[in-house]
Design a protein around this motif. Structure first.
Motif, PDB file in Angstrom:
ATOM      1  N   ALA A 123       0.825  -1.219   0.000  1.00  0.00           N
ATOM      2  CA  ALA A 123       0.000   0.000   0.000  1.00  0.00           C
ATOM      3  C   ALA A 123       0.858   1.269   0.000  1.00  0.00           C
ATOM      4  O   ALA A 123       0.415   2.318  -0.474  1.00  0.00           O
ATOM      5  CB  ALA A 123      -0.936   0.002   1.210  1.00  0.00           C
ATOM      6  N   THR A 138      -9.936  -6.798  -7.184  1.00  0.00           N
ATOM      7  CA  THR A 138      -9.026  -7.899  -6.897  1.00  0.00           C
ATOM      8  C   THR A 138      -9.218  -8.995  -7.923  1.00  0.00           C
ATOM      9  O   THR A 138     -10.273  -9.107  -8.566  1.00  0.00           O
ATOM     10  CB  THR A 138      -9.249  -8.450  -5.476  1.00  0.00           C
ATOM     11  OG1 THR A 138      -8.184  -9.350  -5.147  1.00  0.00           O
ATOM     12  CG2 THR A 138     -10.569  -9.200  -5.371  1.00  0.00           C
ATOM     13  N   ARG A 186      -2.792  -4.044  -6.643  1.00  0.00           N
ATOM     14  CA  ARG A 186      -2.837  -3.049  -5.565  1.00  0.00           C
ATOM     15  C   ARG A 186      -1.998  -1.814  -5.912  1.00  0.00           C
ATOM     16  O   ARG A 186      -2.402  -0.682  -5.635  1.00  0.00           O
ATOM     17  CB  ARG A 186      -2.355  -3.689  -4.265  1.00  0.00           C
ATOM     18  CG  ARG A 186      -3.308  -4.765  -3.739  1.00  0.00           C
ATOM     19  CD  ARG A 186      -2.667  -5.627  -2.675  1.00  0.00           C
ATOM     20  NE  ARG A 186      -2.368  -4.879  -1.457  1.00  0.00           N
ATOM     21  CZ  ARG A 186      -1.543  -5.306  -0.519  1.00  0.00           C
ATOM     22  NH1 ARG A 186      -0.903  -6.454  -0.674  1.00  0.00           N
ATOM     23  NH2 ARG A 186      -1.349  -4.603   0.572  1.00  0.00           N
ATOM     24  N   ASP A 227     -12.591  -0.624  -5.128  1.00  0.00           N
ATOM     25  CA  ASP A 227     -11.536  -1.626  -4.968  1.00  0.00           C
ATOM     26  C   ASP A 227     -11.672  -2.666  -6.073  1.00  0.00           C
ATOM     27  O   ASP A 227     -12.717  -2.779  -6.725  1.00  0.00           O
ATOM     28  CB  ASP A 227     -11.630  -2.283  -3.595  1.00  0.00           C
ATOM     29  CG  ASP A 227     -10.319  -2.876  -3.111  1.00  0.00           C
ATOM     30  OD1 ASP A 227      -9.336  -2.864  -3.893  1.00  0.00           O
ATOM     31  OD2 ASP A 227     -10.253  -3.338  -1.956  1.00  0.00           O
ATOM     32  N   THR A 280       1.313   2.149  -3.508  1.00  0.00           N
ATOM     33  CA  THR A 280       0.039   2.671  -4.022  1.00  0.00           C
ATOM     34  C   THR A 280      -0.088   4.156  -3.711  1.00  0.00           C
ATOM     35  O   THR A 280      -0.484   4.953  -4.575  1.00  0.00           O
ATOM     36  CB  THR A 280      -1.143   1.901  -3.405  1.00  0.00           C
ATOM     37  OG1 THR A 280      -0.969   0.500  -3.626  1.00  0.00           O
ATOM     38  CG2 THR A 280      -2.462   2.351  -4.002  1.00  0.00           C
TER      39      THR A 280
END
Length: 499
Positions: free
Chosen positions: A86, A368, A351, A366, A89
């Motif tokens: 993260a 995935t 991510r 989000d 990110t």
């Protein structure tokens, strides 16, 4: 954090209790693969494994084998020099927020410019550790600049501890190669990861599929009737290996991206027999060429799909030189039924680049790719829904973005659904959808490794809208409220359970 070498990375893993050393001899023919497969399927991805005495055809190899080095959330973060993926990110978000782009093309241009400014551009070096030992095969002589201590090494492909991964594989496969090519007209560099089946001590297959940049570069050489120089690196800073797997947009150099990841420019050295530059800190460099028009049957191979891929013709890589570090460690991986090491690498990619997706889809919360979907087969997306058919707009937009075109199933849910909880997504899918109303099927390019389509490289894809339905979406009833306990009661029970 930039690692000085692959060995430096392994030392850090060991300090963090993330690496297990295996001291006894272990065969590279299936046995290491089975051991690694069990480790990868352990809770959280298990540990990295370092086999100190790998056995090749009954003899001990001079090079240890490392596997599953990036096969957990913690290890992939360590490989990229951060506490959590993260963190990267957030860095990309800051780059994009500096001057908010108006479209995706401008966004990638800004990202490239921002990475350039972060001292990520590669540097040239006169020599590197990757050439401490030099073996030139084309002339069957050792390089003139090699010392006598180097001359005694007569390394060929058959000396490397290359694994046979699954019982019906067509042979041994190099599975973690960073394949360096250049467009002969534009000079654009590409580093991709294409498996390489070993045919003999000097030749391998080069499994670049029709959609890959390596194949595109090869096509230009074929049209010009010129031999294509290719360099393959193994090991070095793991950021380089990760960058080779990332589906970067055209114009964003993998070497540049690796420099951004490691917060330090990548040093490059010239190869000994071909006009290609490679990272100076690599453990091994395989120099060679691909001859236009030369093809050879490759496979079968136990692939990330969980099935064997069929035998097909692919270009042949001819080795002209092998160079390596004196203390070289052979990095490898295996793929197969999920979860495997590649899941954690793919998850990190999603991510890291989520801000780029959100830039193109402001409603996206989000996304995935669950391990069961082996990357391209299944995508979960959550959105802040504001208008009818917005979920379908997102599906079609994703199918138009680079390798997202391969996504076989895309499921879109509301923002309050955790896409990383597959059980929760399936609950919403079953509860919120009418199959006829809420699904769409399109024709699109498909992954070359997908065995399900009737014809290779083209197939059908399905999108499913599992969001709540709004007026205008052909739903004529009152949408029910999702069950949820009162927060006051939850707080009371939390307090009671602590006592």
């Amino acid at each position: 954090m930039a690692f000085r070498s692959f060995q430096h990375f392994l030392q850090e893993l060991e300090r963090s209790n993330e690496l297990q050393r295996i001291h006894e001899p272990v065969d590279t023919d299936l046995v290491i693969a089975e051991w690694a497969n069990r480790e990868m399927k352990s809770p959280g991805g298990g540990k990295a494994l370092l086999f100190e005495k790998p056995i090749m055809d009954g003899k001990a190899s001079a090079f240890p084998v490392a596997i599953n080095t990036m096969g957990s959330r913690k290890r992939i973060a360590m490989a990229l020099g951060v506490n959590d993926v993260a963190d990267l990110t957030q860095e990309i978000q800051l780059i994009l927020k500096a001057k908010p782009p108006t479209d995706l093309r401008e966004g990638f241009a800004l990202l490239k410019q921002g990475i350039h400014l972060l001292h990520a551009r590669p540097k040239r070096a006169k020599e590197g550790a990757c050439q401490e030992v030099v073996r030139i095969l084309e002339s069957n002589q050792t390089s003139n600049d090699a010392s006598p201590a180097r001359n005694k090494h007569r390394t060929s492909l058959l000396d490397l501890p290359i694994l046979k991964c699954w019982p019906k594989d067509g042979g041994r496969f190099i599975t973690f190669p960073n394949v360096h090519t250049r467009d002969p007209e534009s000079g654009a560099r590409n580093v991709g990861m294409y498996r390489m089946q070993v045919f003999d001590e000097r030749t391998t297959a080069m499994h670049w599929q029709v959609h890959k940049v390596g194949a595109r570069h090869g096509k230009v050489y074929y049209q010009r009737g010129e031999r294509m120089p290719v360099a393959v690196t193994l090991g070095g800073d793991p950021a380089l290996t990760f960058a080779a797997t990332a589906p970067l947009p055209d114009g964003l150099d993998e070497i540049l991206f690796a420099g951004f990841l490691r917060k330090k420019s990548v040093e490059l050295v010239k190869c000994k027999t071909i006009a290609v530059e490679v990272p100076a800190d690599a453990d091994f460099v395989l120099e060679g060429f691909v001859q236009p028009g030369e093809m050879r049957p490759e496979g079968p191979f136990g692939d990330h799909t969980g099935f064997y891929t069929a035998v097909e013709d692919y270009p042949v890589f001819h080795l002209t030189a092998i160079t390596h570090r004196r203390d070289a460690i052979y990095p490898t991986t295996i793929v197969g039924p999920p979860p495997m090491e590649d899941f954690y690498m793919g998850d990190a990619t999603v991510r890291i680049f989520l801000p780029v997706f959100k830039m193109n889809f402001p409603e996206m919360v989000d996304m995935t790719l669950p391990p069961e979907g082996v990357f391209h087969n299944l995508v979960f997306v959550s959105i802040r829904k504001q208008y009818p058919y917005q979920a379908f707009k997102v599906m079609h937009g994703l199918w138009g973005m680079g390798q997202m075109m391969f996504s076989k199933y895309i499921v879109v849910v509301d923002e309050d659904c955790d896409v990383h909880n597959t059980s929760e997504v399936l609950f919403r899918l079953c509860a919120n959808t009418d199959p006829e109303r809420d699904s769409t099927i399109i024709r699109n390019p498909s992954d070359s490794l997908d065995h399900a389509p009737s014809k290779q490289n083209i197939g059908s894809h399905m999108g499913i809208d599992a969001t709540r339905k709004l007026p205008g979406e052909n739903y004529h009833r009152l949408w029910p409220e999702l069950l949820k306990m009162d927060e006051r009661v939850q707080t009371i029970v939390d307090s009671l359970r602590k006592n």
